[in-house]
Enzyme design. Structure first.
Site, PDB file in Angstrom:
ATOM      1  N   ASN A 150      -5.210 -24.648  11.388  1.00  0.00           N
ATOM      2  CA  ASN A 150      -4.474 -23.901  10.375  1.00  0.00           C
ATOM      3  C   ASN A 150      -4.144 -24.812   9.203  1.00  0.00           C
ATOM      4  OD1 ASN A 150      -4.348 -21.359  11.522  1.00  0.00           O
ATOM      5  ND2 ASN A 150      -2.759 -22.054  12.961  1.00  0.00           N
ATOM      6  N   CYS A 172      -9.348 -17.274  16.023  1.00  0.00           N
ATOM      7  CA  CYS A 172      -7.909 -17.226  16.264  1.00  0.00           C
ATOM      8  C   CYS A 172      -7.639 -16.216  17.364  1.00  0.00           C
ATOM      9  CB  CYS A 172      -7.202 -16.804  14.984  1.00  0.00           C
ATOM     10  SG  CYS A 172      -5.440 -16.614  15.207  1.00  0.00           S
ATOM     11  N   HIS A 173      -6.699 -16.566  18.236  1.00  0.00           N
ATOM     12  CA  HIS A 173      -6.446 -15.663  19.377  1.00  0.00           C
ATOM     13  C   HIS A 173      -5.298 -14.695  19.151  1.00  0.00           C
ATOM     14  CE1 HIS A 173      -3.952 -19.319  20.790  1.00  0.00           C
ATOM     15  NE2 HIS A 173      -3.374 -18.654  19.854  1.00  0.00           N
ATOM     16  N   HIS A 208      -3.621 -14.118  10.829  1.00  0.00           N
ATOM     17  CA  HIS A 208      -2.186 -14.007  11.127  1.00  0.00           C
ATOM     18  C   HIS A 208      -1.522 -12.825  10.426  1.00  0.00           C
ATOM     19  CE1 HIS A 208      -2.078 -18.549  12.287  1.00  0.00           C
ATOM     20  NE2 HIS A 208      -2.571 -17.789  13.235  1.00  0.00           N
TER      21      HIS A 208
END
Lengths: 459, 459, 459, 459
Positions: A150, A172-173, A208
C-alpha cells in the site's frame, strides 16, 4: 510439474510472506525458485529458513528452493513472477502518517491509503516504485508482477507509468471479507453454508473503496437477503470473523455497521473493511470522534498496536525457527497462488484485481487504476466490464480517482504545490482551513523527511 | 423590421425586467409584442406601464407593444421567444433557505444555487418548471426559451428533460463580471481600456462555478498579466465595480480575493462573483466564520437586505410610474437582446450559456447542464468545445455535476431519500453528521412546506 | 438435482435440437421440462419422441420431460430458460436470398447474415423477434434467453430493443472452429494435443466476423507458432475438420486459406469459417468468381445442398424413431448446456457470446450487438473488455456495425428507403450502380413477399 | 496598424498566391512583411514583383513588404503567420496519380485527396511536412500556420503529430461553393439575394467530404427550400457558378446532380464540389464510366487540362508583370485574411476549418483531422460541437477516417505493408483483387519514385 522463478521483493515480511509460503507449499503442479530480497537481510534469511521448514513438512505438496539475494538485480533477473510487498520507511514514519493529524481532529483508522497518511506514504513510496519499475524493465520485462504494497493504487499506477508494457496488477483481500460477510447473510436466510468462492460478486471501484453492485449464490440474488439481514443486524452489527465486539480487542475487526449503513443509503455494498471505507468519506459521517467511532463499532488501528503485534510475531517466528513451535501447513483464503497457477494455464480464475482502466469502468478516466473483477487464464489477465455504481457512490469514487491523479502527477513531477493541492482536496482534510492544511502538511513532511527525496524538501 | 412575440414569464419582476425593457427599447431592427405574465398581476401591470413609458422616450429605437395576460397559456401561444425569470415562492422561504443552516455553522452567501438553500429551492422550482415545459410544448413548441431563474442548472435540466426538443438555454451575467475584472487587469498592465466584449475568454463549468481557462485581448494572452496583477492586489483585493471595500455596503460586491487565491492555486480563473464561488467549495476554505469571510472581503447577501432593496425599488418604480422620476434609457451589459437578435439573423454572437452537454465538455456526463461558450446565429445555438480544466477544478466541478444529477433524479422521481442523499453529499453540508443533516433537512422542509408538493412532505 | 423449465422455440429443428438433446441427456445435476414449440407441430412431436428415446438410453445422466405445445404462450410461461432456433420462412425464400444476387455477379457463400441475403432475411426475421420479445416479457420475463437463429446480430438486437431488461444473449460455434484450428497449429509446432477448451483466445467483433487478437495455451503465445504454420500451409491450406479438400464434398468445410491470408495482412485471426468471413469483405478479394473461390479453397453452400441434406436427415431421424438405427449418446463441442449450468451456479465459464455493447468493445457504439468473451456464473453474464483490433480490421467491423444499425432502424421504423440505403451500402453490393441495387432489391422483395409484412410491400 | 511577418511556403504559386495577394492588399489595419519561399525561386520572385505592383495600386488599403528568401529558415524565423501551399512533386507525378489507375477501371476526378492518387500523393507529401513541422518548431513555434496544400487531412495531421503544440489548421473553400449553391436555393424560393456569409451552415466531416446538416438564413431553415429546389432541378442539375453545362468546358464546375442525389438519399448536403464527393464513395455509384459521369454532369479534371491552364496563367502573369495587362484589385471569397485578422483581434469569425478532433465530432477518434466550424478570435481557434451525421454518412466518413489513420501510421513508420493495406481498403480500389491492387500500387510507386524517399522503395 512447471518450474518457475518467483522474486519476492520485501521477502523479509513477517506476515504476508508466511501466508504465501504456506500456500506455495500446498500448491500442486508448480515448483522452482523463490528469490527473497529485502533491505532487512536478516529478515529475509529468517524467512528462507522457515520456507525450507514448511516445504519439508510431510503435508507439503511441492518443494520450493528458497534463496536470499543481497541485491535486487539478481533476484529479479529472469524471474517469471515478481511479488512485491514492502513497508515504505518504518513504523516511526507510519506513526506520523496515522497519528499526527489527530491534533487537527482528523482520526484515521488505517492511514496507509487515503487521507493525510495515505498521501505522505505515497510521497515516500512512488519514488521507490519508479525504481522497481525500471529494474523490472531491465531484468525481467516479461514477468508477471503481483503488488501487495500500500498505497496499492499509486504503486500499480507508478509501475505502469514508468514501464507501460509491464504485466503488473495489484492484489488485495479486502473484498474477500465482504464475500465472507455475504456467506453469513446467505446462511442466516437459508441455512446454506457456502464459502466465499461460491459467491459471485460484481465489483467496481478503487482499492479499499470497492463496491459490490450484485451478489449471487447459484441463481439466487443475495441482495434481498441482505435487506432482511440488515433489518435484524443493522443496529447491533455483525462480524463475519467472530464476536460482534471483537473489534475492541482486534482493531482489524469491525461489526460491519458502516457497511450496512452505506448499503441502506446507496443500495450497493462497500467491499472492504469498515475501517477502510470510513477513510474515504466525510469525516463527520463515521470518524468525527471516539464516541462516534465506538457507536459504529470499528476501531482505529494504532501504530502502537502494529508494533506490539510485530514483536509478538517476531517471537513466534523465532519459536518456529528454533523448533519450539511446530509449524503447521494451512492453506489461506488468499488468491496469489491461484492467480499464478491460472496464468500458467491451470484453469481459469475470476477474481478482483487492481489494473489500469482500459474500459472496465466506463465513464472513469482511462489509465487510472481501478479494482474490478478480471479473468485470469493462460498468460492473460482480462478485466470484465463493470455495471454502473449508484450516482452518489460514483461521485465519491470519482472524487478519489481524480484526486489520486492529481497526487500522482504532483509526485511524478516533484511538484510540491500540486501535491499539497491533492492533500488539501482529500476528503479527510475537509475541515481544515487552507492555512491549517499547509501547517499539517509541513509537519508531516518534517516528521518523515529522512525518507523523502531531497527534492521533496520544504521550501 | 422583424416582428416577434416575446412571452415574459415572471413579467412582474422588479429588477431584471427593467434592464431588459431598456435593452429592448434600444434594439434596432426588431419590434412586436411583449406578453407579460406573472402570478403577481399588479406587478406585471406596473411593468407594462413602465415598458410603455420607456418606448415612448425620444431615445427609444423601437416601439414594443406590452400586454399583460392573466393566465400563462395565451401569453405563450405563438410566442417566438420566452423569457423566464421567476422567484419560486417568497422571501420567507428564501430566508429559510439562506439562514436556517446558520444554526449548524453553515454560512451561505447566496443560497439559491447549491448548498442546503439551493437544494430546497430546487425542490420548489423543478415541479414548476416541469409544468412550464409542458405548456411550452403545447403552446409554442418552436419558441426559443431564455431562462434567467435560479437554480439555473436544474431549471434548464427540467425543461430539456420534460420536452427534449425544446430550444431552451440559460443565461447568466456572472461571467461578465470576471471579464470586467480582466479589463482592469489589462488596463493595469498596459493602460489599454477595453470593454469586456473585446476580451475573449474560454469558459467551462457549471453556472456560478464557471472557470476561465484562457483569456486574451487581440493576440495578447492575459494570464501573464494576471500573474503580475495578483502579486500586487492578491492581498488587498480589487473590485472591478468600485471601491475595494464596497462589499461592506453592497453585499453583491466583493474584492475578488477568493478569485485570485483560486487562480494562484489552480491556474484557472473562477468566472463568477466570489460570493458564488465560495459556496461550491469546502466551507472551511472561505466560509468558516464571520472573521474568515471578512478577511477574504466578500459579504453574505442576507434576505433582509434583499427585502429592503426590493422595497426601495418598488418605491422607485412607483416614482417613475407617477412621473416623479424621469426614466432614462440606458443599455445594459446583458446579452439577452443580443442573443435574440443573433438568433433572428442579425449577425453572429459568441457568449457563455447553459445547455445540456452534447460534447462541449468532453469527459463530463452527456445531458448534464454545463456553462460554456456558444455561437448564436440564424436560428441556432452551437456550443464550442472547451479545453481541459485543471484536474482539481475538474474534480470539484464533477462532484457538483453528479450531485446535481442525483438531486434531479430524486426530485423527478419524488424520491425523498435520494434528495436527502444529495443534500448530505453537498459540500456545504460536509461538517454535519448524518443525523444532523437529517435534522436540518427536515427543518428546512417544514419551514417551506407550503411551497412543496404534498408528495414531498416529510414522513 | 436442480429442476428447470426450458422452452425451445423452433423445437422441431432437425439439426441443432439433436445436438442439444444429446448434451442435455448427458448433463449432470439438472433436470426438468423441455417445452417444445414449433410452427411445424409434427417436427416438434418427432423431436419429443427422439428426446424421450435419448433420455431412456443407459448412458443418459439425467431424465428430461419433453412436452410439445401447440401455442407459444404456455410453452414460455414460467420458463427458466428459452432457447430460440428457427428458420425464418422456407428454403424457397432462402434460395432467393442466396442465389438471386448471382445474376448481378454477387456470389454469397452463406447468405444468412450479411450481404443482400442477410438483409432480406433480417426483414423477415426482425418482426418475428419483436413478437417473441413481447411474449417473453409477458410470460417469462426472468428467463435466460439463448438465441441460435441467424441473423444473430439483429435477432439479439431486437430482443433487447423491445424488452430492455431481457436476459438474452446469442450463441454461435464459429469461434470454436478457429480454436480447433489453433489446436492443430499447437500440435504442428509442439506435438501437444490440446482441446479447444484448453486454448484461451481474446475475441472481438461481430457474429461471423469475429477476430482473435491473442491466443495462448498455458503460458505459451500461439501467434508465433501460427506465423510458422502459415509459412508451411498458407498456400496449400489446412482443414481442422479433415482433408484439406473436403470442402469440395462438404460446403461447410474450408481450407482456412482466407483465414491465413487475413492473418498475414492484419495480424489478427478471423474467428469464423472462411465462408462466413469472405461475405463481410470486398467481393473481389475472395468472391469475385468461381475460379477465385476455388483457388481460395472454400465452397458456396447452395440451398439445393441444404435441401438435400435436410431430406437425408429426415430419413435418418425416421430411422431412429422407428428403431431402425440405434441412437448413440454423444456430447458435442457446443456450450449451450455448459452456459445453462454456469448460470445455475455449477462453476464459472468463459466463452464468446453476442451481447449489447456496454463497454466491452470501447470505441464502438453502445447498444450495438458485439461478440466477445464473457464470464458466465451464478445468474450473471458479464462481458470482458476486449483489446484493440488492428485499425483496418476495426474499420471493416465498424462499417458493418453502423450498417447494421442503419438496417435495424429501417426495419424497426418500417422505413423502406432506409432499409434500401443499408442494402446499397452493404459491401457485397458495392459493384452495383444505384439503379442496379434498386432493381435487385425489388426482385428479392418480390420473391419473398409472402413472408414480408404488408407494410414492407414495394411501392 | 498592426505589423506582422507572414511566411509563405510555396510562395511561387501561380494561382492561390494571387487571390491571397489581392486580399492582403485590400485588408485594413494590418501591414508588414510577406516572406516568400519556394523551391522555384524564379516563381517566387515573379510573385514578389506582382505583389509590389498590387500594393502600389491606388485602391490598395495597405502596403506590404514582399521579400523572397532562398532558404526556408530565414523565411520562417520570427514569423507570426505561416501560409503553406505547395505542389508536392510535379505534374508528371500528378499525371501518374490521376491517370494510371484508369487502366484498372478507376476513374478519378481530382486524385489529390483520396483514392490511389491521394495515397501516392500522401506518400510524397507527409515526409515534406514532417520537415516543415520541425522547422516551424525551431524557427517560429508561436506562429499560426494556415495550410492550403492537399492532401489537406494528412498535411495537418503531420504538423500536429511532429509538433503537438503547433497552432496549425487547414483551410479549404469547397464548403463555400455549397453555401453559394444554398444562396441560389434561397433566391429560387424567396427572391432574396444573400451572400454565402449570410448563410449559416452546420458543417461536419473531413476535407472534401464535408457535410452540411443544417442551413439557415436568418431564422429560416433552408432544407425545406432545398427539398423544393431538388424537385425542380434534381434531374437537370444546377450550377451555382454559371451555366448548368459549363462543366463541359471547365472541369472544376459541376451541375450539383450528385450533391442533390445524396441529399435526397441521406438528408444531409455534401459540402464540396461533386468532383470531390464522388471520389469518397463507391466507384459504381457515380464514377463507373464516361457515360455515368456524363449523366451526372460533372467532369474529371485531367492533368493535361491543369498543365494547359498553368501555361495560360504563366503567360497572363508575364503580361501583368510587363505591364501589358493592368492588374485590378479584387477581393475574393476566401477566408484566409479574415482568419488572420480575427486571430489578431479584429472581431470574431466563424468558419469551417481542418483541426485535430478534440471533441468537436463526438464518436470519432480523437486526434484525427476533421473539418468543422470553429470560432476565430483574439489568438484562438475553438471548434464548435457538431451534430450527428445521418448513420450511413457517418459510416462513410468513419471508413475514411480510419483508413487515413492507417495510411498515416504506415507512412510515419515507413511501413510499406501498412500503406498498401490502406491502399487496398480505399473505396476507389474496391473492385481490384488483392493481386491487382498490388500491381497497380507498385506501378504508381515506380512512376513517382524520384519523389519518394528511398526507404519507400519497392522490395
Amino acid at each position: 510439474m512447471k518450474r518457475i522463478k518467483l522474486a519476492y521483493i520485501g521477502g523479509g515480511s513477517k506476515e504476508w510472506a508466511h501466508v504465501f509460503m504456506n500456500d506455495l507449499a500446498l500448491s500442486e503442479g508448480i515448483t522452482g525458485e523463490i528469490a527473497l530480497y529485502d533491505i532487512d537481510l536478516l529478515a529475509a534469511k529468517r524467512n528462507q529458513e522457515i520456507g525450507d521448514l514448511l516445504c519439508g513438512l510431510p503435508e507439503a505438496k511441492t518443494k520450493w528452493e528458497y534463496r536470499v539475494y543481497e541485491t535486487i538485480e539478481p533476484a529479479l533477473r529472469g524471474a517469471d513472477f515478481v511479488v512485491m510487498s514492502i513497508l515504505p520507511a518504518t513504523f516511526k514514519e507510519m506513526a506520523s502518517d496515522v497519528h499526527e493529524p489527530e491534533a487537527y481532529g482528523i482520526y484515521q483508522t488505517v492511514g496507509d491509503t487515503t487521507g493525510p497518511g495515505g498521501i505522505l506514504r505515497s510521497m515516500r513510496t512512488v519514488p521507490i516504485y519508479e525504481e522497481f519499475a525500471r529494474k523490472i524493465k531491465e531484468f525481467c520485462p516479461d514477468a508477471w508482477v503481483l503488488n501487495f504494497t500500500n498505497p496499492m493504487n499509486l504503486c500499480v499506477r507508478t509501475l505502469h507509468d514508468v514501464f507501460p508494457e509491464i504485466k503488473a496488477f495489484g492484489c488485495c483481500h479486502e473484498v474477500f471479507h465482504a464475500q465472507n460477510f455475504l456467506c453469513d447473510v446467505l446462511e442466516e436466510a437459508t441455512g446454506i453454508k457456502a464459502t466465499r468462492r461460491e459467491i459471485t460478486t460484481d465489483v467496481a471501484g478503487i482499492n479499499h473503496f470497492t463496491w459490490i453492485t450484485k451478489a449471487s449464490y447459484q441463481n439466487m440474488d443475495l441482495f434481498p437477503l441482505l435487506d432482511e439481514f440488515i433489518l435484524k443486524y443493522g443496529e447491533t452489527g455483525h462480524n463475519e470473523r467472530g464476536e460482534v465486539d471483537s473489534f475492541l480487542e482486534n482493531p482489524f475487526h469491525s461489526a460491519n455497521k458502516v457497511k450496512m449503513d452505506l448499503y441502506r443509503r446507496y443500495g450497493a455494498l462497500g467491499a472492504a473493511g469498515d475501517r477502510h471505507l470510513v477513510e474515504f468519506m466525510r469525516p463527520d459521517w463515521y470518524l468525527r470522534d471516539a464516541e462516534m467511532i465506538k457507536r459504529f463499532k470499528f476501531a482505529r488501528t494504532s501504530v502502537a498496536y502494529r508494533i506490539e503485534k510485530r514483536e509478538r510475531r517476531i517471537r513466534e517466528l523465532e519459536d518456529i525457527r528454533r523448533g519450539r513451535i511446530k509449524p503447521e501447513l494451512k492453506g489461506s483464503d488468499e488468491e496469489a497462488v491461484a492467480m499464478i497457477k491460472a496464468l500458467l494455464g491451470f484453469g481459469k480464475l475470476v477474481t478482483n484485481v487492481n489494473l489500469p482502466n482500459v474500459g472496465q469502468m466506463p465513464g472513469y478516466p482511462l489509465g487510472a487504476i481501478v479494482e474490478t473483477n478480471a479473468v485470469f487464464s493462460d498468460g492473460k489477465v482480462t478485466p470484465v466490464v463493470t455495471g454502473e455504481l449508484p450516482k452518489p457512490v460514483k461521485n465519491m469514487v470519482l472524487t478519489h480517482v481524480y484526486n489520486l491523479e492529481t497526487l500522482f502527477e504532483g509526485i511524478k513531477k516533484r511538484d510540491l504545490d500540486l501535491i499539497f493541492t491533492a492533500f488539501l482536496h482529500d476528503p479527510l482534510c475537509l475541515k481544515l482551513s487552507i492555512e491549517e492544511a499547509k501547517e499539517l502538511f509541513r509537519k508531516m513532511m518534517e516528521n518523515t523527511k529522512s525518507y523523502l527525496e531531497p527534492n521533496f524538501s520544504i521550501n
